[in-house]
Design a protein around this motif. Structure first.
Motif, PDB file in Angstrom:
ATOM      1  N   LEU A 196       0.621  -1.267   0.099  1.00 46.68           N
ATOM      2  CA  LEU A 196      -0.098   0.097  -0.074  1.00 46.68           C
ATOM      3  C   LEU A 196       0.875   1.277   0.001  1.00 46.68           C
ATOM      4  O   LEU A 196       0.561   2.249  -0.686  1.00 46.68           O
ATOM      5  N   PRO A 197       2.124   1.397   0.855  1.00 47.42           N
ATOM      6  CA  PRO A 197       2.761   2.623   0.656  1.00 47.42           C
ATOM      7  C   PRO A 197       3.317   2.919  -0.791  1.00 47.42           C
ATOM      8  O   PRO A 197       3.368   4.021  -1.175  1.00 47.42           O
ATOM      9  N   LEU A 198       3.720   1.872  -1.155  1.00 46.89           N
ATOM     10  CA  LEU A 198       4.266   1.908  -2.702  1.00 46.89           C
ATOM     11  C   LEU A 198       3.286   2.453  -3.509  1.00 46.89           C
ATOM     12  O   LEU A 198       3.505   3.519  -4.405  1.00 46.89           O
ATOM     13  N   SER A 199       2.097   1.932  -3.496  1.00 44.99           N
ATOM     14  CA  SER A 199       1.044   1.999  -4.375  1.00 44.99           C
ATOM     15  C   SER A 199       0.602   3.525  -4.169  1.00 44.99           C
ATOM     16  O   SER A 199       0.311   4.443  -5.178  1.00 44.99           O
ATOM     17  N   LEU A 200       0.258   3.823  -3.028  1.00 44.65           N
ATOM     18  CA  LEU A 200      -0.162   5.266  -2.665  1.00 44.65           C
ATOM     19  C   LEU A 200       0.813   6.360  -3.153  1.00 44.65           C
ATOM     20  O   LEU A 200       0.342   7.605  -3.633  1.00 44.65           O
ATOM     21  N   ALA A 201       1.990   6.187  -3.009  1.00 42.90           N
ATOM     22  CA  ALA A 201       3.159   6.963  -3.538  1.00 42.90           C
ATOM     23  C   ALA A 201       3.073   7.325  -4.821  1.00 42.90           C
ATOM     24  O   ALA A 201       3.165   8.505  -5.483  1.00 42.90           O
ATOM     25  N   ILE A 202       2.953   6.020  -5.558  1.00 43.70           N
ATOM     26  CA  ILE A 202       2.637   6.153  -7.043  1.00 43.70           C
ATOM     27  C   ILE A 202       1.401   7.051  -7.576  1.00 43.70           C
ATOM     28  O   ILE A 202       1.632   7.902  -8.475  1.00 43.70           O
TER      29      ILE A 202
END
Length: 493
Positions: A315-321
């Motif tokens: 989730l952190p990676l996806s939200l950052a993208i």
């Protein structure tokens, strides 16, 4: 002078629906390439698949998808962008239904291949419709940013969605969920998206070129994925790669010398924006696929996460993208132009992989992966939204589908190639990549993966600069007009 295009006028309120249709279509295609990973074991148990057949649940989709992308993009320009969008969506939806109801291995693998074919027609059409619908530079940047966030974030989100659906429902629903979405999207497409195509284009398809490039890409990707299982020196791998290279070489010769209506006019690569953007697209997706692969191994083998926990950790990676591609990058593009944003994004991706190569040590997700995940996601979001702007900046309206297909093909081939190479790297450090072992192998793999954002950074520096003033005056990027004889080639300074 007669216009080169026939298109229905697009009212401003309808642009939001067009953007929604294109993003949902792209999300379906990207999600289906990644959602299957966490469901492989239940699929194997349910259909009694042999271990060596399991990889083809993924590869049947990937190979056909990569092989038909260029042809799919060209069809949209010649025969109507909404029409081709609808055809690809219908094929994808029906194939998803068959896959979800499959009772044996053959039915599942054939339906996965048909999903790949539908996706290859659908994916470039989504980008082409955006390109031809949004004429305001600010609106175009936001639209491309949203589409790119979906394209880049869909792979990471797929792990979460696949884990939830498989654990709470059944593996069959990772395919069946596409059916109601596809039906709803078809209704939205027919209501909201106007038809457009190049009315004066020669409708003849470069059949020889289409067969050569499709078969060449399929053979090449087949050889790459077979290398993961049989090794780079096996007869199957070598023959497939040699055939693929030979067919692609013949394709280039055919486009340059023999084709009267070439599928890919080679002169388009004289446009430095197109050439550099395709290199960046290739390297960006290669880096993303590599990071997702390594993150999954780390979280499951080192941290002991199950499928659902692994998905949540993305989730952190996806939200950052999503946040960067949708919110930050478009505003920076309108202020600075595409090039600085592209370079900054590749630099952030490079920094995150170097960080990972020094920080991974088995300490835990928060200490090892959270910070680099956020930096990598921010870099990927900036690049994914900007590379589309850079690649289509000075492309003639009539070649929107062609460039869309090229950019998508670069993404898919980059991901497939690097995943196979990375699998070999991982195998070489097998003793370091098992539960309870040292994390040195992961650190080395992240360091090797850093070569891709480094190459992307160099390619980004080669992108011609566009000032904010020139960007604001670039409304003609999407306007239907007859291009000058030299509009395909040359640098877009």
């Amino acid at each position: 002078m007669a216009t080169m295009e026939k298109t229905t006028s697009t009212a401003a309120p309808r642009l939001g629906l067009i953007l929604l249709a294109c993003c949902v279509g792209q999300f379906m295609v990207v999600l289906d390439a990644s959602i299957v990973n966490v469901a492989l074991r239940p699929i194997q148990d349910s259909l009694h698949l042999a271990s060596n057949s399991l990889q083809w649940v993924i590869n049947a989709y990937t190979i056909v998808f990569a092989g038909f992308l260029l042809l799919g993009g060209r069809l949209a320009d010649l025969f109507g962008r909404r029409r081709v969008f609808a055809i690809g969506l219908a094929l994808f939806t029906v194939a998803s239904l068959v896959a979800g109801l499959a009772v044996d291995e053959t039915t599942l693998l054939v339906s996965r291949g048909l999903q790949g074919l539908g996706g290859a027609v659908l994916a470039p059409a989504t980008l082409t419709v955006l390109f031809t619908s949004f004429t305001d530079p600010g609106g175009k940047a936001k639209a491309f940013g949203t589409w790119s966030a979906v394209a880049a974030g869909g792979g990471a989100i797929g792990a979460l969605v696949g884990g939830v659906v498989t654990q709470w429902l059944s593996w069959r629903w990772i395919f069946l969920v596409n059916v109601p979405i596809g039906v709803a999207l078809m209704a939205l497409l027919l209501v909201a998206v106007p038809e457009s195509r190049n009315e004066q284009a020669d409708r003849r398809i470069d059949t020889t070129g289409a067969i050569a490039v499709t078969a060449g890409l399929m053979a090449g990707v087949y050889g790459i994925v077979e290398a993961h299982d049989k090794g780079w020196g096996s007869a199957t791998t070598l023959v497939s790669l040699i055939v693929g290279v030979a067919l692609l070489a013949f394709f280039v010769l055919n486009e340059a010398k023999f084709a009267k209506q070439p599928l890919v006019p080679l002169s388009i690569f004289r446009n430095r924006s197109v050439s550099a953007a395709n290199v960046v697209s290739f390297t960006t997706n290669a880096a993303l696929v590599g990071v997702l692969f390594l993150f999954t191994l780390l979280m499951q083998f080192v941290y002991g996460y199950d499928s659902l926990q692994t998905g949540l950790a993305y989730l952190p990676l996806s939200l950052a993208i999503v946040t960067t591609a949708r919110g930050v990058a478009p505003s920076l593009i309108t202020k600075l132009g595409p090039k600085p944003v592209l370079v900054a994004g590749t630099a952030l991706s490079l920094t995150s992989l170097l960080w990972l190569s020094f920080s991974v040590g088995g300490g835990g997700f928060v200490s090892d992966l959270l910070g680099p995940s956020l930096v990598f996601g921010a870099g990927q979001g900036m690049v994914s939204s900007t590379v589309t702007m850079a690649g289509t900046a000075k492309v003639p309206y009539t070649q929107a589908g062609l460039v869309s297909g090229l950019l998508n093909a670069s993404r898919q081939i980059g991901g497939a190639l690097w995943l196979s190479v990375l699998a070999a790297v991982v195998a070489g450090y097998a003793n370091s990549l098992v539960p309870g072992a040292s994390a040195d192998g992961y650190a080395r793999a992240f360091l090797i993966a850093a070569v891709f954002p480094l190459a992307g950074l160099l390619a980004g520096l080669a992108v011609p600069g566009v000032s904010p003033e020139a960007l604001a005056a670039a409304k003609n990027w999407s306007q239907p007009k007859k291009p000058a004889a030299s509009s395909v080639g040359g640098d877009a300074e």
